[in-house]
Design an enzyme around this catalytic site. Structure first.
Site, PDB file in Angstrom:
ATOM      1  N   LYS A   1      84.112   1.362  70.280  1.00 25.05           N
ATOM      2  CA  LYS A   1      85.226   2.302  70.104  1.00 25.05           C
ATOM      3  C   LYS A   1      86.538   1.558  69.845  1.00 25.05           C
ATOM      4  CE  LYS A   1      84.572   4.264  74.126  1.00 25.05           C
ATOM      5  NZ  LYS A   1      83.423   3.451  74.609  1.00 25.05           N
TER       6      LYS A   1
ATOM      7  N   ARG B   1      81.592  -9.722  75.610  1.00 23.79           N
ATOM      8  CA  ARG B   1      82.936  -9.274  75.196  1.00 23.79           C
ATOM      9  C   ARG B   1      84.021 -10.115  75.853  1.00 23.79           C
ATOM     10  NH1 ARG B   1      84.689  -3.103  75.603  1.00 23.79           N
ATOM     11  NH2 ARG B   1      84.284  -3.344  77.829  1.00 23.79           N
TER      12      ARG B   1
HETATM   13  P1  ADP Z   1      84.155  -0.059  73.511  1.00 30.45           P
HETATM   14  O1  ADP Z   1      85.624   0.046  73.206  1.00 30.45           O
HETATM   15  O2  ADP Z   1      83.352   1.104  72.964  1.00 30.45           O
HETATM   16  O3  ADP Z   1      83.846  -0.303  74.962  1.00 30.45           O
HETATM   17  P2  ADP Z   1      84.333  -2.579  72.029  1.00 30.45           P
HETATM   18  O4  ADP Z   1      84.968  -2.160  70.753  1.00 30.45           O
HETATM   19  O5  ADP Z   1      85.182  -3.310  73.014  1.00 30.45           O
HETATM   20  O6  ADP Z   1      83.586  -1.326  72.749  1.00 30.45           O
HETATM   21  O7  ADP Z   1      83.055  -3.460  71.659  1.00 30.45           O
HETATM   22  C1  ADP Z   1      82.240  -4.047  72.693  1.00 30.45           C
HETATM   23  C2  ADP Z   1      81.860  -5.453  72.306  1.00 30.45           C
HETATM   24  O8  ADP Z   1      80.948  -5.417  71.190  1.00 30.45           O
HETATM   25  C3  ADP Z   1      83.035  -6.336  71.847  1.00 30.45           C
HETATM   26  O9  ADP Z   1      82.768  -7.640  72.288  1.00 30.45           O
HETATM   27  C4  ADP Z   1      82.994  -6.239  70.315  1.00 30.45           C
HETATM   28  O10 ADP Z   1      83.529  -7.412  69.697  1.00 30.45           O
HETATM   29  C5  ADP Z   1      81.486  -6.108  70.057  1.00 30.45           C
HETATM   30  N1  ADP Z   1      81.154  -5.271  68.893  1.00 30.45           N
HETATM   31  C6  ADP Z   1      81.799  -4.169  68.438  1.00 30.45           C
HETATM   32  N2  ADP Z   1      81.174  -3.649  67.355  1.00 30.45           N
HETATM   33  C7  ADP Z   1      80.091  -4.433  67.138  1.00 30.45           C
HETATM   34  C8  ADP Z   1      79.029  -4.425  66.175  1.00 30.45           C
HETATM   35  N3  ADP Z   1      78.960  -3.483  65.205  1.00 30.45           N
HETATM   36  N4  ADP Z   1      78.089  -5.396  66.263  1.00 30.45           N
HETATM   37  C9  ADP Z   1      78.148  -6.339  67.237  1.00 30.45           C
HETATM   38  N5  ADP Z   1      79.113  -6.405  68.165  1.00 30.45           N
HETATM   39  C10 ADP Z   1      80.076  -5.476  68.123  1.00 30.45           C
HETATM   40  P1  AMP Z   2      87.174   1.344  79.078  1.00 34.64           P
HETATM   41  O1  AMP Z   2      88.251   0.358  78.774  1.00 34.64           O
HETATM   42  O2  AMP Z   2      87.235   2.558  78.201  1.00 34.64           O
HETATM   43  O3  AMP Z   2      85.808   0.715  79.102  1.00 34.64           O
HETATM   44  O4  AMP Z   2      87.477   1.874  80.554  1.00 34.64           O
HETATM   45  C1  AMP Z   2      87.431   1.005  81.668  1.00 34.64           C
HETATM   46  C2  AMP Z   2      87.328   1.818  82.959  1.00 34.64           C
HETATM   47  O5  AMP Z   2      88.509   2.626  83.134  1.00 34.64           O
HETATM   48  C3  AMP Z   2      86.156   2.805  83.045  1.00 34.64           C
HETATM   49  O6  AMP Z   2      84.935   2.185  83.445  1.00 34.64           O
HETATM   50  C4  AMP Z   2      86.690   3.793  84.085  1.00 34.64           C
HETATM   51  O7  AMP Z   2      86.589   3.281  85.408  1.00 34.64           O
HETATM   52  C5  AMP Z   2      88.177   3.883  83.727  1.00 34.64           C
HETATM   53  N1  AMP Z   2      88.431   4.952  82.736  1.00 34.64           N
HETATM   54  C6  AMP Z   2      88.875   4.784  81.455  1.00 34.64           C
HETATM   55  N2  AMP Z   2      89.001   5.970  80.837  1.00 34.64           N
HETATM   56  C7  AMP Z   2      88.616   6.911  81.732  1.00 34.64           C
HETATM   57  C8  AMP Z   2      88.490   8.325  81.692  1.00 34.64           C
HETATM   58  N3  AMP Z   2      88.792   9.028  80.588  1.00 34.64           N
HETATM   59  N4  AMP Z   2      88.048   8.961  82.803  1.00 34.64           N
HETATM   60  C9  AMP Z   2      87.754   8.275  83.921  1.00 34.64           C
HETATM   61  N5  AMP Z   2      87.826   6.954  84.041  1.00 34.64           N
HETATM   62  C10 AMP Z   2      88.255   6.255  82.948  1.00 34.64           C
END
Ligand code: ADP
Ligand code: AMP
Length: 213
Positions: free
Chosen positions: A13, A127
């Site tokens: 995301k 990550r």
């Molecule tokens: P989210 O915001 O949904 O938690 P991230 O954008 O931080 O996820 O992505 C999670 C990890 O996966 C990061 O280390 C990112 O660089 C990596 N990543 C994102 N998209 C891809 C992809 N298409 N293939 C491989 N790794 C990816």
């Molecule tokens: P994220 O960066 O989106 O992976 O969020 C990290 C952590 O923040 C999650 O595991 C939750 O503990 C908290 N968090 C982020 N967004 C929300 C949400 N919309 N509702 C509840 N907890 C959240």
């Protein structure tokens, strides 16, 4: 354009939001980033959020909504926004749709990234995140600059506390229990587009663009 970028932790995301927000010229509202900013600044909210985050649990709905409602009312959201990591419960989704309705605004789409759990564990454990601007990297798929620092702002790139493997597994369980029902909620209302989140980062971006078109 008002968009929700939906998906389990590690679905990409944040990675994809960076491209979409630039192209669409709308702000990215990432609740996790807001909590981490508070954590870094040592505010009361940051301390409260940390106890949930590091246990793989969700921050309570009222606390989350209070922050989101304040953020959505800011001027830069007047022409749209992309919500990343929100809503994570059906209650949050209802609060958001109710708020938009009250403002005479509509949600344009929910883009739901789908990635299998085994791949999510690999992505999250590799990550790395910029301590300053929250840009995300991956040790293998998307490394930071040659000096190990953030390409975007030069900040220090670290591993998030909640990206340790045991917490990652708890976060995935929380996603399946509390957050995945939100997708059905949006599908019933005709907002959701499911998008394959596997493969190269640029291929996922292309699928998201196609869905928006
Ligand atoms: P989210 O915001 O949904 O938690 P991230 O954008 O931080 O996820 O992505 C999670 C990890 O996966 C990061 O280390 C990112 O660089 C990596 N990543 C994102 N998209 C891809 C992809 N298409 N293939 C491989 N790794 C990816
Ligand atoms: P994220 O960066 O989106 O992976 O969020 C990290 C952590 O923040 C999650 O595991 C939750 O503990 C908290 N968090 C982020 N967004 C929300 C949400 N919309 N509702 C509840 N907890 C959240």
């Amino acid at each position: 354009m008002i968009l929700v970028l939906f998906g389990p932790p590690g679905a990409g995301k944040g990675t994809q939001a960076a491209f979409l927000c630039k192209e669409l010229n709308i702000p990215q509202i990432a609740t996790g980033d807001i909590f981490r900013k508070h954590l870094k600044e040592g505010t009361e909210l940051g301390k409260l959020a940390r106890s949930y985050m590091n246990n793989g649990q969700l921050v309570p709905d009222e606390v989350v909504w209070d922050i989101v409602e304040t953020r959505l009312a800011q001027d830069d959201c007047a022409n749209g926004m992309l919500l990343d990591g929100f809503p994570r419960t059906v209650r949050q989704a209802e609060l958001m749709l109710g708020w938009l309705d009250g403002q005479g605004r509509v949600l344009n789409a929910v883009l739901a990234l789908e990635v299998p759990d085994e791949e999510l564990v690999l992505r999250l454990s590799g990550r790395r995140t910029c301590r300053d601007c929250q840009a995300t990297y991956h040790v293998a798929h998307n490394p930071p600059g040659e000096d190990g620092r953030c390409v975007r702002c030069g900040g220090e790139v670290i591993q998030r506390e909640d990206d340790q493997e045991d917490t990652v597994r708890k976060r995935l369980a929380t996603y399946h229990r509390d957050t995945s029902p939100v997708l059905a909620f949006f599908e019933e209302r005709g907002y959701a587009h499911r998008i394959d989140g596997t493969g190269a980062i640029e291929d996922v971006t292309r699928r998201l663009r196609d869905a928006l078109a």
